[in-house]
Motif scaffolding. Structure first.
Motif, mmCIF file in Angstrom:
data_model
loop_
_atom_site.group_PDB
_atom_site.id
_atom_site.type_symbol
_atom_site.label_atom_id
_atom_site.label_comp_id
_atom_site.label_asym_id
_atom_site.label_seq_id
_atom_site.Cartn_x
_atom_site.Cartn_y
_atom_site.Cartn_z
ATOM 1 N N TYR A 138 1.664 -9.027 6.627
ATOM 2 C CA TYR A 138 2.747 -8.431 5.996
ATOM 3 C C TYR A 138 3.479 -8.807 4.848
ATOM 4 O O TYR A 138 3.607 -8.050 4.092
ATOM 5 N N ARG A 139 3.615 -10.291 4.970
ATOM 6 C CA ARG A 139 4.458 -10.829 3.970
ATOM 7 C C ARG A 139 3.717 -10.966 2.623
ATOM 8 O O ARG A 139 4.325 -10.889 1.467
ATOM 9 N N THR A 140 2.266 -11.390 2.884
ATOM 10 C CA THR A 140 1.654 -11.915 1.778
ATOM 11 C C THR A 140 0.667 -10.692 1.161
ATOM 12 O O THR A 140 0.605 -10.585 -0.158
ATOM 13 N N GLU A 141 0.018 -9.894 1.889
ATOM 14 C CA GLU A 141 -0.840 -9.029 1.616
ATOM 15 C C GLU A 141 -0.527 -7.537 1.616
ATOM 16 O O GLU A 141 -0.957 -6.742 0.831
ATOM 17 N N ALA A 175 4.135 -3.032 0.402
ATOM 18 C CA ALA A 175 5.262 -1.973 0.785
ATOM 19 C C ALA A 175 5.968 -1.296 -0.094
ATOM 20 O O ALA A 175 6.467 -1.744 -1.059
ATOM 21 N N LEU A 176 6.283 -0.162 0.167
ATOM 22 C CA LEU A 176 7.353 0.729 -0.585
ATOM 23 C C LEU A 176 8.182 1.071 0.576
ATOM 24 O O LEU A 176 8.083 1.856 1.472
ATOM 25 N N ALA A 177 9.410 0.652 0.123
ATOM 26 C CA ALA A 177 10.626 1.098 0.861
ATOM 27 C C ALA A 177 10.441 0.596 2.610
ATOM 28 O O ALA A 177 10.881 1.375 3.450
ATOM 29 N N GLY A 178 9.804 -0.324 2.663
ATOM 30 C CA GLY A 178 9.310 -0.930 4.246
ATOM 31 C C GLY A 178 8.143 -0.070 4.870
ATOM 32 O O GLY A 178 7.867 -0.658 5.933
ATOM 33 N N ILE A 179 7.494 0.710 3.994
ATOM 34 C CA ILE A 179 6.309 1.246 4.679
ATOM 35 C C ILE A 179 4.951 0.974 3.736
ATOM 36 O O ILE A 179 4.929 0.783 2.736
ATOM 37 N N PHE A 180 3.966 0.445 4.863
ATOM 38 C CA PHE A 180 2.790 -0.110 4.109
ATOM 39 C C PHE A 180 1.747 0.824 3.875
ATOM 40 O O PHE A 180 1.834 2.092 4.336
ATOM 41 N N ASP A 181 0.899 0.582 3.095
ATOM 42 C CA ASP A 181 -0.370 1.402 2.703
ATOM 43 C C ASP A 181 -1.288 1.207 3.565
ATOM 44 O O ASP A 181 -1.543 0.506 4.629
ATOM 45 N N ILE A 192 10.732 11.290 2.692
ATOM 46 C CA ILE A 192 10.329 10.156 3.021
ATOM 47 C C ILE A 192 11.442 8.890 3.178
ATOM 48 O O ILE A 192 11.560 8.245 4.071
ATOM 49 N N ALA A 193 12.240 8.809 2.185
ATOM 50 C CA ALA A 193 13.357 8.053 1.994
ATOM 51 C C ALA A 193 14.231 8.147 3.512
ATOM 52 O O ALA A 193 14.845 7.104 4.004
ATOM 53 N N GLN A 194 14.457 9.342 3.826
ATOM 54 C CA GLN A 194 15.418 9.663 4.974
ATOM 55 C C GLN A 194 14.775 9.224 6.184
ATOM 56 O O GLN A 194 15.295 8.515 7.142
ATOM 57 N N ILE A 195 13.465 9.486 6.208
ATOM 58 C CA ILE A 195 12.750 9.171 7.752
ATOM 59 C C ILE A 195 12.281 7.708 7.614
ATOM 60 O O ILE A 195 12.219 7.171 8.889
ATOM 61 N N THR A 196 12.215 6.927 6.574
ATOM 62 C CA THR A 196 11.896 5.722 6.705
ATOM 63 C C THR A 196 12.832 4.664 7.452
ATOM 64 O O THR A 196 12.663 3.990 7.933
ATOM 65 N N GLU A 197 14.226 5.132 7.037
ATOM 66 C CA GLU A 197 15.237 4.289 7.537
ATOM 67 C C GLU A 197 15.244 4.389 9.289
ATOM 68 O O GLU A 197 15.425 3.668 9.989
ATOM 69 N N GLU A 243 10.371 -2.756 15.383
ATOM 70 C CA GLU A 243 10.556 -3.939 14.787
ATOM 71 C C GLU A 243 9.812 -4.357 13.737
ATOM 72 O O GLU A 243 8.756 -3.643 13.289
ATOM 73 N N ALA A 244 10.511 -5.073 12.888
ATOM 74 C CA ALA A 244 9.766 -5.264 11.413
ATOM 75 C C ALA A 244 8.616 -6.066 11.482
ATOM 76 O O ALA A 244 7.699 -6.112 10.671
ATOM 77 N N THR A 245 8.131 -6.550 12.662
ATOM 78 C CA THR A 245 6.925 -7.116 12.801
ATOM 79 C C THR A 245 5.874 -6.230 13.163
ATOM 80 O O THR A 245 4.662 -6.462 13.141
ATOM 81 N N TRP A 246 6.251 -4.891 13.431
ATOM 82 C CA TRP A 246 5.380 -3.513 13.690
ATOM 83 C C TRP A 246 5.504 -2.534 12.745
ATOM 84 O O TRP A 246 5.874 -1.454 13.393
ATOM 85 N N PRO A 247 5.312 -2.689 11.442
ATOM 86 C CA PRO A 247 5.574 -1.699 10.549
ATOM 87 C C PRO A 247 4.909 -0.398 10.574
ATOM 88 O O PRO A 247 4.148 -0.185 11.194
ATOM 89 N N PHE A 248 5.345 0.776 9.877
ATOM 90 C CA PHE A 248 4.662 2.021 9.614
ATOM 91 C C PHE A 248 3.809 1.994 8.595
ATOM 92 O O PHE A 248 4.107 1.294 7.597
ATOM 93 N N PHE A 249 2.864 2.708 8.494
ATOM 94 C CA PHE A 249 1.754 2.665 7.512
ATOM 95 C C PHE A 249 1.559 3.950 7.040
ATOM 96 O O PHE A 249 1.405 4.988 7.829
ATOM 97 N N ARG A 250 1.553 4.201 5.677
ATOM 98 C CA ARG A 250 1.517 5.506 4.932
ATOM 99 C C ARG A 250 -0.158 5.600 4.555
ATOM 100 O O ARG A 250 -0.273 5.079 3.636
ATOM 101 N N ILE A 251 -0.723 6.679 5.017
ATOM 102 C CA ILE A 251 -2.124 6.805 4.809
ATOM 103 C C ILE A 251 -2.305 8.098 3.831
ATOM 104 O O ILE A 251 -3.600 8.199 3.578
ATOM 105 N N ALA A 252 -1.417 9.063 4.035
ATOM 106 C CA ALA A 252 -1.441 10.179 2.991
ATOM 107 C C ALA A 252 0.002 10.381 2.790
ATOM 108 O O ALA A 252 1.006 9.862 3.164
ATOM 109 N N ASP A 253 0.317 11.338 1.761
ATOM 110 C CA ASP A 253 1.516 11.787 1.375
ATOM 111 C C ASP A 253 2.402 11.856 2.469
ATOM 112 O O ASP A 253 3.605 11.619 2.556
ATOM 113 N N ASP A 254 1.932 12.798 3.540
ATOM 114 C CA ASP A 254 2.552 13.097 4.567
ATOM 115 C C ASP A 254 2.262 12.550 5.785
ATOM 116 O O ASP A 254 2.489 13.213 7.171
ATOM 117 N N ILE A 255 1.440 11.426 6.166
ATOM 118 C CA ILE A 255 0.887 10.987 7.360
ATOM 119 C C ILE A 255 1.175 9.667 7.619
ATOM 120 O O ILE A 255 0.924 8.923 6.528
#
Length: 450
Positions: free
Chosen positions: A21-24, A27-33, A79-84, A91-103
């Protein structure tokens, strides 16, 4: 009441994925792709202490309506409101991933489905308390959730992500709750394989399994009667040879931003067909309309690609009309305008498609330097018997004329509609009364202008 806790990943997975998560991770606003999710799932599948796990799926039900009505900038506020809220839960070690605009997807170990559902209901209630502003009013952000369980270690990471994506698109809450029951990957495929378009779209681009159709456009002024005008329409052929209309696959392609790949395929294939058959069509004036999505117009490389294909196939740019569809996907309006202007300098013309629907509104007509306005069929189909529709269409024509645009009516289904739009001064008509879509190769032996 004790607040449910999200199930956490194994210690092994955390230890091995923190560096990822740190190197590869991108992330956008804490959400990974999705690409980072694929690596994360692969890591879990290779875990020597492997245990069944699950892909938690979060679907934003209001994102698409906000995108269509108000554009991407407004939709992204959700998205910005939900991200927070998401980051506070996991926990930061287990982030969310955005696989489509709304999923969104997150991974859970186990999973304990009862605990998972309780945690999801807690999270959903917190999200339900959020509001986003629109035109001075506040609206909730409805969501639905589901769980795709992974019970086989031999599973393929990218296949699992495709399953999660399709599950997010198609699963519906039952019994009045907003949590779709957990399914296994195998059960998922049995339930929605006919609608599983993600892999089909990629494969169709790679294997040239799209099919081009043509629908005639009728010029309504006598001075244009020697012109043959038509629109290129897209169909998909699956591995069994069945033809599918765009309504089955384009919404998924748009959601996944795959339309630029499809647009380039259509441009290349249309130019190749014209280079082989233009001289045999038997008309002195030809106009071919090709659809371009808002996604590709926002990319600076489009003009170079079009000009490269033009040189490769010897196309006369004055015979090409690009129709701009899905204008809500234009994320960079100045870039889109620059692309249009660059291509117009080379003789290309542009149309604004589906005017009156979604974001194809007066501001787009004003901002985009187009030559023609295609009035959405929802206005046209009732024009012969609905005074309000006729009044609205009349004013659309007047505005278009004031801006120097020609106008085309879609959904001209009968002679009564054709008489109305002719009386109102439309330049072109398109619909079943004029001609139904036919496979493009049927035009190869010459065109009739009767």
């Amino acid at each position: 009441m004790v607040q449910p806790e999200f199930p956490q990943p194994s210690r092994y997975a955390i230890a091995n994925m923190e560096p990822l998560y740190r190197t590869e991770g991108r992330a956008l606003a804490g959400i990974f792709d999705g690409a980072t999710l694929e690596v994360a799932v692969s890591t879990l599948l290779k875990d020597p202490e492997w245990k069944p796990f699950g892909l938690g799926i979060l679907m934003l039900e209001s994102y698409r309506s906000a995108l269509t009505s108000c554009g991407r900038k407004t939709a992204e506020k959700q998205i910005a409101q939900i991200t927070e809220t998401l980051q506070q839960q996991v926990e930061a070690t287990w982030p969310f991933f955005r696989i489509a605009d709304d999923i969104f997807v997150f991974l859970v170990q186990g999973p304990d489905r009862t605990a998972f559902q309780g945690a999801c209901e807690c999270l959903r209630e917190q999200i339900a308390g959020l509001r986003y502003a629109l035109n001075g009013e506040e609206f909730p952000i409805p969501t639905r959730m589901g769980l795709l369980s992974v019970d086989e270690r031999e599973a393929c990471a990218d296949r699992l992500i495709d399953q999660a994506l399709a599950y997010g698109l198609l699963a519906r809450p039952t019994d009045g709750i907003h949590f779709a029951r957990a399914v296994s990957a195998h059960e998922h495929d049995q339930r929605i394989s006919p609608h599983h378009w993600i892999a089909r779209i990629h494969q169709s681009v790679a294997d040239d399994r799209f099919v081009l159709f043509s629908q005639r456009i009728l010029p309504l002024h006598p001075r244009r009667q020697d012109e043959y005008r038509h629109e290129i329409l897209l169909r998909m052929m699956d591995a069994q040879g069945q033809i599918w209309s765009p309504g089955y696959f384009l919404p998924t392609a748009e959601r996944l931003s795959l339309t630029p790949d499809i647009d380039r395929w259509v441009i290349r294939s249309t130019y190749e067909w014209l280079s082989r058959h233009r001289q045999h069509l038997g008309v002195s004036r030809l106009s071919t309309s090709i659809n371009l999505s808002g996604h590709i117009l926002s990319r600076p490389a489009l003009a170079d690609y079009v000009l490269e294909q033009q040189r490769l196939y010897g196309i006369d740019s004055r015979e090409i009309f690009f129709e701009i569809t899905e204008t809500s996907a234009i994320t960079d309006l100045p870039q889109a305008i620059e692309t249009i202007l660059a291509l117009r300098q080379h003789g290309y013309r542009f149309a604004l498609d589906d005017y009156g629907s979604g974001m194809a509104t007066l501001s787009r007509m004003r901002d985009l330097p187009v030559d023609l306005i295609k009035v959405d069929g929802s206005f046209i189909k009732n024009i012969a018997n609905d005074p309000v529709s006729r009044y609205l269409v009349q004013h659309i024509c007047e505005i278009s004329r004031a801006l120097g645009r020609e106008v085309l009516a879609e959904f001209v289904e009968n002679e009564a509609i054709l008489d109305c739009i002719t009386e109102l001064g439309f330049d072109y008509a398109q619909g079943y009364c004029i001609g139904r879509p036919i496979p493009l190769p049927q035009l190869q032996n010459g065109l009739g202008l009767a």
